[in-house]
Design an enzyme around this catalytic site. Sequence first.
Site, PDB file in Angstrom:
ATOM      1  N   LYS A   8       0.798  -1.217   0.000  1.00 45.26           N
ATOM      2  CA  LYS A   8       0.000   0.000   0.000  1.00 45.26           C
ATOM      3  C   LYS A   8       0.838   1.277   0.000  1.00 45.26           C
ATOM      4  O   LYS A   8       0.298   2.357  -0.170  1.00 45.26           O
ATOM      5  CB  LYS A   8      -1.004  -0.004   1.148  1.00 45.26           C
TER       6      LYS A   8
ATOM      7  N   SER B 282      -2.209 -12.720   3.718  1.00 46.47           N
ATOM      8  CA  SER B 282      -2.869 -12.508   2.417  1.00 46.47           C
ATOM      9  C   SER B 282      -1.998 -13.018   1.266  1.00 46.47           C
ATOM     10  O   SER B 282      -2.509 -13.269   0.170  1.00 46.47           O
ATOM     11  CB  SER B 282      -3.271 -11.041   2.222  1.00 46.47           C
TER      12      SER B 282
HETATM   13  C1  LIG Z   1      -2.020  -7.226   3.742  1.00 43.40           C
HETATM   14  C2  LIG Z   1      -2.890  -6.852   2.576  1.00 43.40           C
HETATM   15  N1  LIG Z   1      -3.174  -7.782   1.664  1.00 43.40           N
HETATM   16  C3  LIG Z   1      -3.945  -7.508   0.594  1.00 43.40           C
HETATM   17  C4  LIG Z   1      -4.471  -6.254   0.394  1.00 43.40           C
HETATM   18  C5  LIG Z   1      -5.368  -6.011  -0.800  1.00 43.40           C
HETATM   19  O1  LIG Z   1      -4.858  -5.100  -1.733  1.00 43.40           O
HETATM   20  P1  LIG Z   1      -5.843  -4.139  -2.549  1.00 43.40           P
HETATM   21  O2  LIG Z   1      -6.445  -3.164  -1.570  1.00 43.40           O
HETATM   22  O3  LIG Z   1      -5.011  -3.461  -3.567  1.00 43.40           O
HETATM   23  O4  LIG Z   1      -6.915  -5.002  -3.179  1.00 43.40           O
HETATM   24  C6  LIG Z   1      -4.212  -5.264   1.341  1.00 43.40           C
HETATM   25  C7  LIG Z   1      -4.813  -3.927   1.217  1.00 43.40           C
HETATM   26  O5  LIG Z   1      -4.815  -3.144   2.140  1.00 43.40           O
HETATM   27  C8  LIG Z   1      -3.391  -5.558   2.453  1.00 43.40           C
HETATM   28  O6  LIG Z   1      -3.092  -4.624   3.387  1.00 43.40           O
END
Ligand SMILES: Cc1ncc(COP(=O)(O)O)c(C=O)c1O
Length: 449
Positions: free
Chosen positions: A53, A270
């Site tokens: 981010k 994630s």
């Molecule tokens: C740890 C983590 N994984 C995945 C995502 C998902 O990314 P996006 O918001 O671009 O879909 C985020 C978004 O904040 C995140 O902080």
Amino acid sequence: MSDHVLRAYDSILDLLPSAENPTPIVRLRRIPSYRHTQVYAKLEWYNPFGAVKDRVAANLVRDAEARGERLENLVEPTSGNTGMGLAMLSNAKGYKFAATISKEIPSEKRTALRFFGANLFELDDNLCPMPGQPEGAMAKATELAAQPGWRQLNQYKNPANPDAHYRTTGPEIWKQTGGKITHFVASLGTCGTITGTGRFLKTQNPAVKVIGVHPADGHDIPGVRSLRALRLTDFFTPAEYDGLLEIGDAETYGHCLRLNQEESIIAGPSSGLALAGALQSIPDEPGNLAVVIFPDNVFKYISSLQRHLPQLFPKPASAAVPATPNDPFAPYLQAAFAFAEHGPDVIDVHAAHELLAAGVPVIDVRNPDEFAQARIAEARNLPLPELSQGRTDGLPTDRHAPVMTICARGRRSLYALLLLKARGYQDVKSVAGGMHAWGDSGLPTQSGR
Ligand SMILES: Cc1ncc(COP(=O)(O)O)c(C=O)c1O
């Protein structure tokens, strides 16, 4: 002098990524069992403030500055990582930054945000802030942003979010793979990553397959959203994707563990989610080259690991909490709580729904305001403080009769379960995930007193 080859920089901001200064991609050698398909992970914790981010935070600020906006006080609803990027950019640029954030976010992230200098507003909300929550992070940010001199850049609505990935993540991957990428995989939160990167890659080669991976309703994976929540997300544009997969919590944390232990990659939850989805959806064919976004490393998610990989923590995690000077027995109470949390008396919403249909009473232990907002039609409200003082409204008179407890997320209902057991009720069940999981599963609720 900032030099990407020497990695010598004049300013921390020069470390922000670009095609000339990409985050690394690393081939996974052990977990994928393909003969042909190559799988690369793009390690986003190599960003200067620690996660994917940072790209978005930097582009939100760059875009507002380019349009001549005067930024003084920024406020942003965040699941943590955008907030950390904005906090650090604000420090570098002399802005003030406030984050509105759910209390469900791992405490590691909330602590880091404070440490980075953010003014934190902690609210009752989902893991990833959601619209339509009157007390939630989005509503609070909108309220704060209405003050003179305040500005919400709004990663959920601002095209500078997907544009960050169109400008950086996409070109980096195209260059790093020499244009050979065939599959791009990302986990889904705001969907800035998948939508922006996917769009760029398809301008280079329309045959690149773009695959999104999301968790189930009631999940416990920070930063990402279930399909139900994604449908309310502006940058979720499934017509542009070639595949969407749902992966459960167990598989996510299992892959996260394997990444650390087998690939020596310090990936967080994630990343495990995205990899599990990639391995399920990408066929084994000569020429296939997949790049999977690994948004963050594992260190901000230790409390999540403790919940989902209990085999690694032989003693209940909370038993390790030291005694307070006032109450040397507090750890035993916490241990009882932790045993109960992982015990057979905690049931999921579907089991609870069946018990409800069979006539088992449900006691909602939230406060009356929460109860009035959304509740199970048959539920009786007996707030935890009153229950703890001995009130019995709605409880069965026969202490052998079954009864269920529910709250917002499953924590207060577990205390209620312990209280009721201590008072002689033999058959008490607490609903895991509480009313959030109930609503997320599409089970009926009603409002009003
Ligand atoms: C740890 C983590 N994984 C995945 C995502 C998902 O990314 P996006 O918001 O671009 O879909 C985020 C978004 O904040 C995140 O902080």
